[in-house]
Write an enzyme that holds these catalytic residues in place. Structure first.
Site, PDB file in Angstrom:
ATOM      1  N   CYS A 139       5.208   9.434  -1.217  1.00 57.62           N
ATOM      2  CA  CYS A 139       6.265   8.639  -1.982  1.00 57.62           C
ATOM      3  C   CYS A 139       6.285   8.495  -3.433  1.00 57.62           C
ATOM      4  O   CYS A 139       5.183   8.394  -3.931  1.00 57.62           O
ATOM      5  CB  CYS A 139       6.430   7.147  -1.077  1.00 57.62           C
ATOM      6  SG  CYS A 139       7.660   6.272  -1.721  1.00 57.62           S
ATOM      7  N   CYS A 157       5.174   1.070  -5.369  1.00 54.93           N
ATOM      8  CA  CYS A 157       5.033  -0.330  -4.746  1.00 54.93           C
ATOM      9  C   CYS A 157       3.498  -0.811  -4.661  1.00 54.93           C
ATOM     10  O   CYS A 157       2.787   0.056  -4.000  1.00 54.93           O
ATOM     11  CB  CYS A 157       5.908  -0.408  -3.481  1.00 54.93           C
ATOM     12  SG  CYS A 157       7.577   0.032  -3.754  1.00 54.93           S
ATOM     13  N   CYS A 212       1.623  -0.837  -1.125  1.00 56.38           N
ATOM     14  CA  CYS A 212       1.927   0.316   0.066  1.00 56.38           C
ATOM     15  C   CYS A 212       1.149   1.569  -0.276  1.00 56.38           C
ATOM     16  O   CYS A 212       0.500   1.974  -1.423  1.00 56.38           O
ATOM     17  CB  CYS A 212       3.383   0.887  -0.400  1.00 56.38           C
ATOM     18  SG  CYS A 212       3.769   1.845   1.032  1.00 56.38           S
ATOM     19  N   CYS A 245      12.345   1.359  15.453  1.00 57.28           N
ATOM     20  CA  CYS A 245      12.482   1.406  14.029  1.00 57.28           C
ATOM     21  C   CYS A 245      11.981   2.687  13.500  1.00 57.28           C
ATOM     22  O   CYS A 245      11.031   3.014  13.510  1.00 57.28           O
ATOM     23  CB  CYS A 245      11.904  -0.059  13.475  1.00 57.28           C
ATOM     24  SG  CYS A 245      12.162  -1.552  14.223  1.00 57.28           S
ATOM     25  N   CYS A 248      16.996   0.858  14.589  1.00 55.99           N
ATOM     26  CA  CYS A 248      17.205   0.403  13.139  1.00 55.99           C
ATOM     27  C   CYS A 248      16.572   1.634  12.376  1.00 55.99           C
ATOM     28  O   CYS A 248      15.445   2.024  12.683  1.00 55.99           O
ATOM     29  CB  CYS A 248      16.387  -0.789  13.018  1.00 55.99           C
ATOM     30  SG  CYS A 248      16.288  -1.307  11.192  1.00 55.99           S
ATOM     31  N   CYS A 300      18.635  -6.232   7.997  1.00 53.70           N
ATOM     32  CA  CYS A 300      17.060  -6.981   8.237  1.00 53.70           C
ATOM     33  C   CYS A 300      16.640  -6.757   6.922  1.00 53.70           C
ATOM     34  O   CYS A 300      16.354  -5.670   6.421  1.00 53.70           O
ATOM     35  CB  CYS A 300      16.479  -6.069   9.061  1.00 53.70           C
ATOM     36  SG  CYS A 300      14.727  -6.282   9.363  1.00 53.70           S
ATOM     37  N   ARG A 322      10.558 -12.074  12.607  1.00 57.08           N
ATOM     38  CA  ARG A 322       9.798 -11.074  13.169  1.00 57.08           C
ATOM     39  C   ARG A 322       8.498 -11.436  12.527  1.00 57.08           C
ATOM     40  O   ARG A 322       8.253 -11.206  11.230  1.00 57.08           O
ATOM     41  CB  ARG A 322      10.273  -9.873  13.060  1.00 57.08           C
ATOM     42  CG  ARG A 322       9.349  -8.734  13.619  1.00 57.08           C
ATOM     43  CD  ARG A 322      10.164  -7.123  13.653  1.00 57.08           C
ATOM     44  NE  ARG A 322      11.476  -7.286  14.337  1.00 57.08           N
ATOM     45  CZ  ARG A 322      12.428  -7.068  13.634  1.00 57.08           C
ATOM     46  NH1 ARG A 322      12.465  -6.797  12.169  1.00 57.08           N
ATOM     47  NH2 ARG A 322      13.774  -7.233  14.149  1.00 57.08           N
TER      48      ARG A 322
END
Length: 405
Positions: free
Chosen positions: A65, A69, A72, A109, A142, A202, A272
């Site tokens: 990626c 962040c 992560c 998901c 999702c 979400c 959740r």
């Protein structure tokens, strides 16, 4: 406690608490904790009974990626020794999803690392959605693919996606301390694009990144205003090889207070319990089922969860039941309106559904006042690291080993 009686009354009426009331929940003592859980549990049962919705993550593309962040393990510059692979083929993703559905998951998901999908990526994911829906007609899907460009949400919706996840993660005021390669406003825009396309939105948060109580309240109030259908609550997994590897601030008691606060602010929304529950709640996980009505089954994006069988046993032993595919998750007034993390009467909104969304996989506003606004301990005062509780995922999607479901 007068506070808890007030919060229960407001939750049953779908009325927004004040910020001071939300802060006061986070500031309650350990002696008051069971009272807090019992009070929030009344609100949870009013809107969701004793049902627990199961969600299953499929990591379509792991690592690699370009975003930074801090939380992560898939970030730019991460030294975490996670699985790294490019896009799964639709049939590979379908097989991975089938394991979760067989384990009782009602929603799959589909998550991919990266800043956001190209149009070709949207085509790939659309083919994957179609493959899953062909085999499991009733399953919810999702997508969680990062920042969306114009028209991409509509294309995902046309392919059969039911929801889109994009978390706010932390308060607007502290967002720049966590991520510099995109903005808080970028995240808000993507959630709104999903909503405009008719996808169930979400959006949730990650707790344990050094934020204050006021920051937590700010992000949850922002989520209610944004109005998704589900709010995933992640607890930071401080992965070795990431900037927040030493940020061990959470206790089981603090996690329960955070979940209770979210339930009071978003009473009739799918809350959740997402990444980090095994690491930080540990033996207190069953108690959290009194606060949330949804969890992830099995493993996360780059870390392992407890076994799927253990998840199912935990739900049964705690006196709850797995939500069936033929049951509508959201209360009737929300399912019909397809919006609102709380009372429209109060002009507030809420949280949307969807997941993989929800799990940071190990990583995937002005401050308020009052006793709850104290900063978390400095790293030197932080809790001892429990690296024994963190296991990098080596099975399931992207491997030759059977998934944990």
């Amino acid at each position: 406690m007068d506070l808890l009686n007030t919060l229960v009354d407001k939750g049953l009426r779908r009325e927004l608490p004040t910020r001071d009331e939300a802060l006061a929940v986070l500031a309650t003592s350990d002696d008051e904790l069971l009272d807090v859980v019992a009070a929030a549990g009344k609100v949870r049962r009013q809107w969701f009974g004793r049902r627990v919705k199961l969600n299953y993550l499929v990591n379509l593309k792991s690592g690699l990626c370009p975003e930074d962040c801090s939380y992560c393990s898939q970030r730019l510059g991460s030294k975490a020794e996670i699985l790294k692979y490019t896009w799964l083929k639709p049939d590979e993703a379908r097989k991975a999803a089938a394991a979760g559905v067989a384990g009782g998951a009602k929603r799959v998901c589909l998550v991919a690392s990266g800043r956001g999908p190209t149009d070709r990526d949207v085509d790939r994911v659309s083919q994957t959605i179609e493959a899953i829906k062909e085999q499991h007609e009733g399953v919810e899907v999702c997508a969680c693919l990062g920042l969306l460009s114009e028209g991409q949400a509509d294309r995902l919706r046309s392919a059969g996606a039911d929801a889109y996840n994009h978390n706010l993660n932390t308060s607007e005021g502290t967002y720049g301390d966590i991520t510099t390669t995109h903005t808080y406003a970028d995240r808000v825009d993507t959630v709104q694009q999903a909503q405009a396309a008719g996808l169930s939105a979400c959006s949730g948060l990650i707790a344990g990144m050094g934020e204050t109580d006021a920051d937590l309240v700010d992000v949850v109030f922002s989520l209610r205003e944004l109005d998704p259908d589900s709010v995933p609550v992640n607890f930071l997994i401080p992965m070795e090889g990431t900037p927040l590897a030493k940020d061990w601030h959470l206790t089981p008691q603090r996690c329960l207070r955070i979940l209770a606060m979210v339930r009071f602010v978003c009473p009739d929304v799918e809350v959740r319990l997402a990444g980090g529950r095994e690491v930080h709640l540990r033996s207190m996980q069953p108690l959290a089922l009194n606060l949330v009505n949804s969890i992830f089954l099995g493993d996360y994006l780059t870390t392992e969860g407890q076994s799927g069988r253990t998840d199912l046993d935990m739900i049964a032993d705690a006196g709850f039941e797995v939500e069936g595919a033929d049951t509508t998750t959201l209360p009737g007034h929300r399912a019909a309106a397809a919006a609102g993390c709380g009372s429209h009467e109060g002009g507030a909104s809420g949280a949307h559904e969807g997941g993989g969304c929800g799990s940071h996989g190990g990583g995937c506003a002005p401050c308020g006042e009052g006793a709850g606004a104290a900063a978390v301990p400095e790293p030197s005062e932080a809790l001892a690291a429990r690296t024994d509780l963190v296991a990098v995922r080596r099975r399931g999607a992207g491997t030759d080993l059977a998934p944990n479901a």
